[in-house]
Design an enzyme around this catalytic site. Structure first.
Site, short mmCIF file in Angstrom:
data_model
loop_
_atom_site.label_atom_id
_atom_site.label_comp_id
_atom_site.label_asym_id
_atom_site.label_seq_id
_atom_site.Cartn_x
_atom_site.Cartn_y
_atom_site.Cartn_z
CG HIS A 17 -1.92 -1.05 1.33
ND1 HIS A 17 -2.16 -1.78 2.47
CD2 HIS A 17 -2.80 -1.53 0.40
CE1 HIS A 17 -3.15 -2.64 2.25
NE2 HIS A 17 -3.54 -2.52 1.01
CE LYS A 41 -19.87 -12.19 11.78
NZ LYS A 41 -19.77 -12.49 10.40
NE ARG A 90 -2.59 -7.32 -4.49
CZ ARG A 90 -3.35 -7.54 -3.43
NH1 ARG A 90 -2.83 -8.06 -2.37
NH2 ARG A 90 -4.63 -7.24 -3.44
CB SER A 128 -4.30 -6.64 4.54
OG SER A 128 -3.87 -5.39 4.08
P1 ADP Z 1 -9.79 -3.50 -0.77
O1 ADP Z 1 -10.72 -4.27 0.12
O2 ADP Z 1 -10.39 -2.23 -1.29
O3 ADP Z 1 -9.16 -4.29 -1.87
P2 ADP Z 1 -7.14 -3.42 0.37
O4 ADP Z 1 -6.66 -2.71 1.60
O5 ADP Z 1 -6.96 -4.89 0.33
O6 ADP Z 1 -8.65 -2.99 0.22
O7 ADP Z 1 -6.41 -2.82 -0.90
C1 ADP Z 1 -6.49 -1.47 -1.24
C2 ADP Z 1 -5.83 -1.27 -2.58
O8 ADP Z 1 -4.45 -1.56 -2.51
C3 ADP Z 1 -6.37 -2.16 -3.71
O9 ADP Z 1 -6.33 -1.42 -4.91
C4 ADP Z 1 -5.39 -3.31 -3.75
O10 ADP Z 1 -5.38 -3.92 -5.02
C5 ADP Z 1 -4.11 -2.56 -3.48
N1 ADP Z 1 -3.08 -3.42 -2.93
C6 ADP Z 1 -3.21 -4.30 -1.91
N2 ADP Z 1 -2.01 -4.92 -1.66
C7 ADP Z 1 -1.14 -4.43 -2.57
C8 ADP Z 1 0.25 -4.69 -2.86
N3 ADP Z 1 0.94 -5.59 -2.20
N4 ADP Z 1 0.83 -3.98 -3.85
C9 ADP Z 1 0.11 -3.07 -4.54
N5 ADP Z 1 -1.20 -2.79 -4.35
C10 ADP Z 1 -1.81 -3.46 -3.36
#
Ligand code: ADP
Length: 164
Positions: A17, A41, A90, A128
């Site tokens: 992120h 939850k 990704r 995450s």
């Molecule tokens: P969401 O539920 O909206 O996908 P996330 O927190 O999982 O929330 O991800 C937010 C954004 O960050 C999304 O666009 C996701 O594809 C991107 N993202 C998550 N992990 C990575 C990573 N390792 N590298 C690049 N982008 C990422």
């Protein structure tokens, strides 16, 4: 001013992120990391915790702000005067979902554009959810997340172990 919104759950904020947010900050005058505030939850951290961890993680980048929001992402973007959404892609994992969401957002807000940044090679495998699982199983996650997140994750998992 060109403002972009980078929305997500950020449960918690990872180096993947951070990489996307920092690169977006090089493209736009201001980037707002927008943390979904929705009751779920399955989330490990509260909205305030997720906001604080993201905020600490981007503290060194002056044109990034972190806010929480509820409701439609495009409505939040409109409210703060942003015409661009940023998302990270990704390999394999993200394209179809992002494409579907982008088409829906375009329908809801035709003036809002999506900019997808390709995840950097070293962060392709970070999600995450996977890192929470690895941390839960005792694996080392220190190189995958900003330091405040590593500390918070360890504390949270220790606390939840005590209640199991
Ligand atoms: P969401 O539920 O909206 O996908 P996330 O927190 O999982 O929330 O991800 C937010 C954004 O960050 C999304 O666009 C996701 O594809 C991107 N993202 C998550 N992990 C990575 C990573 N390792 N590298 C690049 N982008 C990422």
């Amino acid at each position: 001013m060109t403002i972009a919104v980078y929305p997500g759950a950020f449960d918690p904020f990872t180096n993947g992120h951070l990489d996307i947010a920092a690169r977006a900050a090089g493209l736009f005058e201001k980037v707002i990391i927008a943390v979904y505030d929705r009751p779920d939850k399955n989330l490990l951290f509260t909205t305030d915790e997720r906001v604080n961890l993201a905020r600490q993680s981007v503290a060194g980048i002056p044109n990034i702000e972190v806010q929480s929001y509820s409701g439609l992402t495009v409505n939040f973007a409109r409210r703060i005067g942003a015409k661009t959404l940023v998302r990270g892609l990704r390999i394999g994992a993200d394209f179809e979902g992002e494409f579907e969401m982008a088409l829906m957002n375009k329908k809801l807000a035709p003036d809002c554009e999506l900019v997808c940044l390709m995840a950097s090679l070293e962060y392709q495998f970070i999600s995450s959810s996977l890192l929470k699982e690895v941390a839960w199983l005792g694996g080392r996650i220190d190189e995958l997340v900003p330091e405040p997140v590593a500390i918070a994750l360890k504390e949270r998992l220790l606390a939840s172990r005590k209640t199991v």
